[in-house]
Design an enzyme around this catalytic site. Sequence first.
Site, PDB file in Angstrom:
ATOM      1  N   LEU A  84      -3.053   0.640   0.218  1.00  0.00           N
ATOM      2  CA  LEU A  84      -2.398  -0.410  -0.560  1.00  0.00           C
ATOM      3  C   LEU A  84      -1.141   0.140  -1.240  1.00  0.00           C
ATOM      4  CD1 LEU A  84      -5.375  -2.339  -2.226  1.00  0.00           C
ATOM      5  CD2 LEU A  84      -4.030  -2.992  -0.233  1.00  0.00           C
ATOM      6  N   CYS A  88       0.905   5.586  16.118  1.00  0.00           N
ATOM      7  CA  CYS A  88      -0.315   4.794  16.345  1.00  0.00           C
ATOM      8  C   CYS A  88      -0.239   3.355  15.847  1.00  0.00           C
ATOM      9  CB  CYS A  88      -1.506   5.493  15.701  1.00  0.00           C
ATOM     10  SG  CYS A  88      -1.824   7.079  16.453  1.00  0.00           S
TER      11      CYS A  88
HETATM   12  C1  UDX Z   1      -3.381   6.383  11.820  1.00  0.00           C
HETATM   13  C2  UDX Z   1      -4.839   6.122  11.391  1.00  0.00           C
HETATM   14  O1  UDX Z   1      -4.917   6.254   9.956  1.00  0.00           O
HETATM   15  C3  UDX Z   1      -5.794   7.087  12.077  1.00  0.00           C
HETATM   16  O2  UDX Z   1      -7.131   6.760  11.734  1.00  0.00           O
HETATM   17  C4  UDX Z   1      -5.598   6.964  13.593  1.00  0.00           C
HETATM   18  O3  UDX Z   1      -6.399   7.885  14.282  1.00  0.00           O
HETATM   19  C5  UDX Z   1      -4.155   7.238  13.970  1.00  0.00           C
HETATM   20  O4  UDX Z   1      -3.307   6.318  13.240  1.00  0.00           O
HETATM   21  P1  UDX Z   1      -1.507   8.194  11.243  1.00  0.00           P
HETATM   22  O5  UDX Z   1      -0.675   7.540  12.291  1.00  0.00           O
HETATM   23  O6  UDX Z   1      -1.595   9.681  11.219  1.00  0.00           O
HETATM   24  O7  UDX Z   1      -3.043   7.689  11.363  1.00  0.00           O
HETATM   25  O8  UDX Z   1      -0.951   7.711   9.845  1.00  0.00           O
HETATM   26  P2  UDX Z   1      -1.529   6.979   8.560  1.00  0.00           P
HETATM   27  O9  UDX Z   1      -1.880   7.975   7.546  1.00  0.00           O
HETATM   28  O10 UDX Z   1      -2.537   5.969   8.909  1.00  0.00           O
HETATM   29  O11 UDX Z   1      -0.202   6.223   8.068  1.00  0.00           O
HETATM   30  C6  UDX Z   1       0.451   5.304   8.946  1.00  0.00           C
HETATM   31  C7  UDX Z   1       1.691   4.737   8.314  1.00  0.00           C
HETATM   32  O12 UDX Z   1       1.360   3.845   7.247  1.00  0.00           O
HETATM   33  C8  UDX Z   1       2.651   5.764   7.696  1.00  0.00           C
HETATM   34  O13 UDX Z   1       3.973   5.401   8.019  1.00  0.00           O
HETATM   35  C9  UDX Z   1       2.403   5.659   6.206  1.00  0.00           C
HETATM   36  O14 UDX Z   1       3.510   6.023   5.423  1.00  0.00           O
HETATM   37  C10 UDX Z   1       2.114   4.161   6.075  1.00  0.00           C
HETATM   38  N1  UDX Z   1       1.287   3.803   4.910  1.00  0.00           N
HETATM   39  C11 UDX Z   1       0.010   4.263   4.802  1.00  0.00           C
HETATM   40  C12 UDX Z   1       1.813   2.952   3.939  1.00  0.00           C
HETATM   41  O15 UDX Z   1       2.970   2.511   4.033  1.00  0.00           O
HETATM   42  N2  UDX Z   1       1.021   2.581   2.887  1.00  0.00           N
HETATM   43  C13 UDX Z   1      -0.269   3.026   2.760  1.00  0.00           C
HETATM   44  O16 UDX Z   1      -0.923   2.641   1.780  1.00  0.00           O
HETATM   45  C14 UDX Z   1      -0.779   3.891   3.749  1.00  0.00           C
END
Ligand code: UDX
Length: 440
Positions: free
Chosen positions: A249, A259
């Site tokens: 959030l 991903c």
């Molecule tokens: C994601 C999934 O979390 C993981 O379970 C799956 O196996 C692969 O894809 P990842 O791509 O490593 O992992 O990144 P993640 O930590 O999920 O963040 C994804 C994106 O969302 C990032 O750009 C991050 O900055 C953004 N994000 C995350 C937000 O903008 N707000 C948040 O609260 C959480």
Amino acid sequence: MKQKLGVLGGGYVGLAVAVGFAERGFPVVLVESSKARFKALTQGSFFSSEGDLVQAFEKVKEDGMIHITSRVEDIQDISYLFVCVGTPEGDQGETDLSYLWAAIEQCSPYLREEACFIIKSTVPVGTGDQVQAWFDKQGKAVQVLSYPEFLREGKTLEDFRQPSRIVIGGDVNHPRVMELRQLLAEYSLPLLLTSRRDAEMIKYAANAFLATKISFINQMAQLCETLGTDIQTVAKGIGMDPRIGQAFLAAGIGYGGPCLPKDVASLMEQGRKQDLEMPILAAVARVNHDQRRWVRNQLRKQWGQLKGHVLAIWGVTFKGGSEDVRESPAVWVLEDLLKEGVHLQLYDPYGLESLKELWESRGVLESYAGQVQWAKTCWDSLEHVEGLVILTDWQEFKEVDLHRLKTVLPSSLIIDGRNLFYPSMMKQLGFKYISVGRKV
Ligand code: UDX
């Protein structure tokens, strides 16, 4: 000695799986067919931001628990092959399975009878069944399983060691599956056994739900900005309800990486193929795209025309803790600013080389040369700039000396796309601090 396992593909997922099993005492054969990646793995020059993984990798190599090879023939005496090849997004949002099918054809002659071909890559629902049918047609008694990964970049080994759950899809009564279950039972990890199709769907639905949470909070942040309410407090307040939870959030400039964007697109494409529109996912992707314009809009409010202004940019990777710039919202934002004629002084603890490589591969590195400077430290990036834009949530930025920052940033303007600081504190320190969905 425990039984030998095989891992195909030495990217983030493959390496974490290989190292994770090797440190549990399973000898692992890691097959990497890309010459560049093979060289990097054998020379130890890779994934600089995955400190734990690199350290553990060196240890299992030293202990002789991992054999890195480019020869697929080396999987001959293996009963479990974990397939971790890339499944990138195609032109229409579909999943490109060419690496997976190439791997299947290459491995097939060397897979022993009764071996398990375990798909860790994210693949559209039904792919595992198709792969099983392919092996059946070859008259090869290979069991295909779906064992999706939920690893986060930057924390791959930690997530492998302590996963939220292990989902295994396949014929749960097959002796090999029962054996695999026993092999994992030793570690008391939460395990869900299901069909291949369900396992494949779980992976997509999980990532789509995470993306939905982020777009939801970003949409709320947009409204907070107009109503004068504070998104951080709102997120905290709603997240205290255990049915909602605090995770994912954090409002910002949107989600990216290899991903979430591709999995949302693929799920929509899978729906389209079934004549099913998915308006929620379409909105999630749209909000995410629009959120990236937030930085430009804030700068326009400050300056009107952006051409010729000089800015420091902190962060180019898709999130803090990873050197990955694939589908990075930060890269989208800074390219957007470059198109507007802004001059940028870029700093990122680990991502600058990845960005150079990306721009080189797209043939645009030269064309940006006049507008971009590459800084060695966050302080170098601040020389003679009119403001600072933060695009990635690196720990280094959160811990920066704000008093020093105030002295070297005469304009005091900070546009924070990741909400790293408290607005009240920044105001007290004399910054003109603009963050996402929060009161100034
Ligand atoms: C994601 C999934 O979390 C993981 O379970 C799956 O196996 C692969 O894809 P990842 O791509 O490593 O992992 O990144 P993640 O930590 O999920 O963040 C994804 C994106 O969302 C990032 O750009 C991050 O900055 C953004 N994000 C995350 C937000 O903008 N707000 C948040 O609260 C959480």
